[in-house]
Design an enzyme around this catalytic site. Sequence first.
Site, PDB file in Angstrom:
ATOM      1  N   ASP A   1     -47.740 -37.394 -51.954  1.00 47.43           N
ATOM      2  CA  ASP A   1     -46.330 -37.770 -51.755  1.00 47.43           C
ATOM      3  C   ASP A   1     -45.624 -37.856 -53.111  1.00 47.43           C
ATOM      4  O   ASP A   1     -45.406 -38.945 -53.635  1.00 47.43           O
ATOM      5  CB  ASP A   1     -46.333 -39.127 -51.020  1.00 47.43           C
ATOM      6  CG  ASP A   1     -44.945 -39.687 -50.775  1.00 47.43           C
ATOM      7  OD1 ASP A   1     -43.970 -38.920 -50.787  1.00 47.43           O
ATOM      8  OD2 ASP A   1     -44.849 -40.912 -50.558  1.00 47.43           O
ATOM      9  N   LYS A  10     -52.445 -41.277 -48.013  1.00 43.24           N
ATOM     10  CA  LYS A  10     -51.269 -40.866 -48.777  1.00 43.24           C
ATOM     11  C   LYS A  10     -51.421 -41.364 -50.218  1.00 43.24           C
ATOM     12  O   LYS A  10     -51.599 -42.552 -50.454  1.00 43.24           O
ATOM     13  CB  LYS A  10     -49.999 -41.439 -48.160  1.00 43.24           C
ATOM     14  CG  LYS A  10     -48.735 -41.080 -48.947  1.00 43.24           C
ATOM     15  CD  LYS A  10     -47.485 -41.481 -48.190  1.00 43.24           C
ATOM     16  CE  LYS A  10     -47.001 -42.881 -48.486  1.00 43.24           C
ATOM     17  NZ  LYS A  10     -46.422 -43.074 -49.825  1.00 43.24           N
ATOM     18  N   ARG A  69     -49.544 -51.677 -45.889  1.00 46.62           N
ATOM     19  CA  ARG A  69     -50.075 -53.041 -45.927  1.00 46.62           C
ATOM     20  C   ARG A  69     -50.711 -53.571 -44.643  1.00 46.62           C
ATOM     21  O   ARG A  69     -51.700 -54.308 -44.736  1.00 46.62           O
ATOM     22  CB  ARG A  69     -48.986 -53.978 -46.451  1.00 46.62           C
ATOM     23  CG  ARG A  69     -48.753 -53.763 -47.950  1.00 46.62           C
ATOM     24  CD  ARG A  69     -47.420 -54.265 -48.420  1.00 46.62           C
ATOM     25  NE  ARG A  69     -46.325 -53.470 -47.875  1.00 46.62           N
ATOM     26  CZ  ARG A  69     -45.039 -53.678 -48.154  1.00 46.62           C
ATOM     27  NH1 ARG A  69     -44.698 -54.673 -48.947  1.00 46.62           N
ATOM     28  NH2 ARG A  69     -44.110 -52.905 -47.646  1.00 46.62           N
ATOM     29  N   LYS A 103     -42.649 -36.011 -53.729  1.00 45.61           N
ATOM     30  CA  LYS A 103     -41.200 -35.817 -53.497  1.00 45.61           C
ATOM     31  C   LYS A 103     -40.527 -34.999 -54.599  1.00 45.61           C
ATOM     32  O   LYS A 103     -39.617 -35.489 -55.279  1.00 45.61           O
ATOM     33  CB  LYS A 103     -40.493 -37.172 -53.367  1.00 45.61           C
ATOM     34  CG  LYS A 103     -40.998 -38.060 -52.242  1.00 45.61           C
ATOM     35  CD  LYS A 103     -40.123 -39.311 -52.121  1.00 45.61           C
ATOM     36  CE  LYS A 103     -40.573 -40.243 -51.018  1.00 45.61           C
ATOM     37  NZ  LYS A 103     -41.839 -40.960 -51.310  1.00 45.61           N
ATOM     38  N   PHE A 104     -40.936 -33.744 -54.739  1.00 43.13           N
ATOM     39  CA  PHE A 104     -40.338 -32.911 -55.787  1.00 43.13           C
ATOM     40  C   PHE A 104     -38.859 -32.661 -55.525  1.00 43.13           C
ATOM     41  O   PHE A 104     -38.442 -32.443 -54.376  1.00 43.13           O
ATOM     42  CB  PHE A 104     -41.071 -31.564 -55.889  1.00 43.13           C
ATOM     43  CG  PHE A 104     -42.512 -31.692 -56.276  1.00 43.13           C
ATOM     44  CD1 PHE A 104     -42.898 -32.443 -57.383  1.00 43.13           C
ATOM     45  CD2 PHE A 104     -43.508 -31.056 -55.534  1.00 43.13           C
ATOM     46  CE1 PHE A 104     -44.245 -32.550 -57.745  1.00 43.13           C
ATOM     47  CE2 PHE A 104     -44.842 -31.159 -55.890  1.00 43.13           C
ATOM     48  CZ  PHE A 104     -45.208 -31.905 -56.993  1.00 43.13           C
ATOM     49  N   THR A 120     -34.807 -43.939 -46.840  1.00 45.49           N
ATOM     50  CA  THR A 120     -34.385 -44.986 -45.903  1.00 45.49           C
ATOM     51  C   THR A 120     -33.914 -46.239 -46.641  1.00 45.49           C
ATOM     52  O   THR A 120     -33.366 -47.144 -46.035  1.00 45.49           O
ATOM     53  CB  THR A 120     -35.506 -45.349 -44.917  1.00 45.49           C
ATOM     54  OG1 THR A 120     -36.692 -45.556 -45.672  1.00 45.49           O
ATOM     55  CG2 THR A 120     -35.732 -44.277 -43.898  1.00 45.49           C
ATOM     56  N   PRO A 125     -34.843 -24.620 -58.178  1.00 43.89           N
ATOM     57  CA  PRO A 125     -35.789 -23.914 -57.294  1.00 43.89           C
ATOM     58  C   PRO A 125     -37.076 -23.464 -57.986  1.00 43.89           C
ATOM     59  O   PRO A 125     -38.177 -23.696 -57.474  1.00 43.89           O
ATOM     60  CB  PRO A 125     -34.967 -22.714 -56.797  1.00 43.89           C
ATOM     61  CG  PRO A 125     -33.560 -23.214 -56.802  1.00 43.89           C
ATOM     62  CD  PRO A 125     -33.455 -24.119 -57.999  1.00 43.89           C
ATOM     63  N   GLN A 127     -40.191 -54.463 -45.379  1.00 43.79           N
ATOM     64  CA  GLN A 127     -39.555 -53.495 -44.471  1.00 43.79           C
ATOM     65  C   GLN A 127     -38.593 -54.257 -43.562  1.00 43.79           C
ATOM     66  O   GLN A 127     -38.815 -55.422 -43.253  1.00 43.79           O
ATOM     67  CB  GLN A 127     -40.611 -52.785 -43.615  1.00 43.79           C
ATOM     68  CG  GLN A 127     -41.641 -51.991 -44.404  1.00 43.79           C
ATOM     69  CD  GLN A 127     -41.131 -50.612 -44.828  1.00 43.79           C
ATOM     70  OE1 GLN A 127     -39.945 -50.327 -44.773  1.00 43.79           O
ATOM     71  NE2 GLN A 127     -42.034 -49.769 -45.298  1.00 43.79           N
ATOM     72  N   ASP A 169     -35.971 -30.567 -57.926  1.00 43.83           N
ATOM     73  CA  ASP A 169     -35.634 -29.947 -59.215  1.00 43.83           C
ATOM     74  C   ASP A 169     -35.006 -28.586 -58.914  1.00 43.83           C
ATOM     75  O   ASP A 169     -34.778 -28.248 -57.747  1.00 43.83           O
ATOM     76  CB  ASP A 169     -36.931 -29.815 -60.054  1.00 43.83           C
ATOM     77  CG  ASP A 169     -36.654 -29.948 -61.554  1.00 43.83           C
ATOM     78  OD1 ASP A 169     -35.738 -29.242 -62.050  1.00 43.83           O
ATOM     79  OD2 ASP A 169     -37.342 -30.728 -62.217  1.00 43.83           O
TER      80      ASP A 169
HETATM   81  O1  C5P Z   1     -47.024 -51.097 -46.694  1.00 40.68           O
HETATM   82  P1  C5P Z   1     -46.082 -50.244 -45.884  1.00 40.68           P
HETATM   83  O2  C5P Z   1     -46.601 -49.915 -44.508  1.00 40.68           O
HETATM   84  O3  C5P Z   1     -44.692 -50.803 -45.860  1.00 40.68           O
HETATM   85  O4  C5P Z   1     -46.057 -48.866 -46.700  1.00 40.68           O
HETATM   86  C1  C5P Z   1     -45.220 -47.806 -46.325  1.00 40.68           C
HETATM   87  C2  C5P Z   1     -45.429 -46.653 -47.223  1.00 40.68           C
HETATM   88  O5  C5P Z   1     -44.444 -45.670 -46.861  1.00 40.68           O
HETATM   89  C3  C5P Z   1     -45.194 -46.925 -48.704  1.00 40.68           C
HETATM   90  O6  C5P Z   1     -46.050 -46.024 -49.434  1.00 40.68           O
HETATM   91  C4  C5P Z   1     -43.755 -46.572 -48.918  1.00 40.68           C
HETATM   92  O7  C5P Z   1     -43.482 -46.176 -50.235  1.00 40.68           O
HETATM   93  C5  C5P Z   1     -43.609 -45.397 -47.967  1.00 40.68           C
HETATM   94  N1  C5P Z   1     -42.243 -45.149 -47.523  1.00 40.68           N
HETATM   95  C6  C5P Z   1     -41.454 -46.106 -46.882  1.00 40.68           C
HETATM   96  N2  C5P Z   1     -40.186 -45.795 -46.499  1.00 40.68           N
HETATM   97  C7  C5P Z   1     -39.707 -44.578 -46.746  1.00 40.68           C
HETATM   98  C8  C5P Z   1     -40.475 -43.596 -47.354  1.00 40.68           C
HETATM   99  C9  C5P Z   1     -41.764 -43.923 -47.743  1.00 40.68           C
HETATM  100  O8  C5P Z   1     -41.904 -47.214 -46.643  1.00 40.68           O
HETATM  101  N3  C5P Z   1     -38.507 -44.276 -46.330  1.00 40.68           N
END
Ligand code: C5P
Length: 231
Positions: free
Chosen positions: A60, A33, A210, A62-63, A119, A67, A189, A65
């Site tokens: 990724d 990604k 990570r 995320k557009f 999220t 249409p 997270q 704007d």
């Molecule tokens: O390092 P980690 O596993 O937390 O990375 C999660 C990836 O998913 C990051 O690129 C983060 O920006 C992305 N992401 C997220 N939660 C979301 C949408 C995307 O953690 N709701």
Amino acid sequence: MSDPKIIVALDYPGAVPALALAHRLSPELCRLKVGKELFTATGPALLEQLMRSGFEIFLDLKFHDIPNTTAQACKAAAGLGVWMINVHALGGRKMLEAAQLAVANSVKPPKLIAVTLLTSMNQEDINELGIQTSTGEMVLRLAKLSQECGLDGVVCSAMETALLRKHCGNKFALVTPGIRPLEASLDDQSRVMTPEAAIKAGSSYLVIGRPITRAVDPMQALLDINSQIRG
Ligand code: C5P
């Protein structure tokens, strides 16, 4: 080709560390990604390098704007030859339909998915925007709208996967971040799920950063997670 379930998030500021990590992984075992930070720093040149090494890319960006602008951005992204791209479902029906049409008309259409609610937003945050629906209802509503508009799936929290799987059927792709193997650090997270539980709940693809990118041996971490999923 195999259909790896793991999408490794290349959250890096530039091409050098991103390529170094990619070279330690295998395109048979994962996709990659590339998000706003890395793409803004490197542009399409990095995507070409990663694709030449055999990796399929989720771009990724995320557009969100009007249409026409979103459709043109999707067309440009599709032209880069990536595997998956995304837009915000909050752009609404007309934007989603325009995006879908632009992708469908491209030479090699990528999968097009939508972000439902970020999220990072809780109930209080969406109420402040004047939206009185619960976050769960809102996510379901946006996922169904995305499906009606012909999109291939949504990004959602693994906590929402079972509900969306029930309402959107088996073919709709559910792409879930916030994944942590049992032994891994949570980092920043909070509502996390193990890879195995997320797949059981109905996730199609797991976005993992990570726990793989910061592992002492990223390839071993990837192999371990893949075997947990298979188990
Ligand atoms: O390092 P980690 O596993 O937390 O990375 C999660 C990836 O998913 C990051 O690129 C983060 O920006 C992305 N992401 C997220 N939660 C979301 C949408 C995307 O953690 N709701």
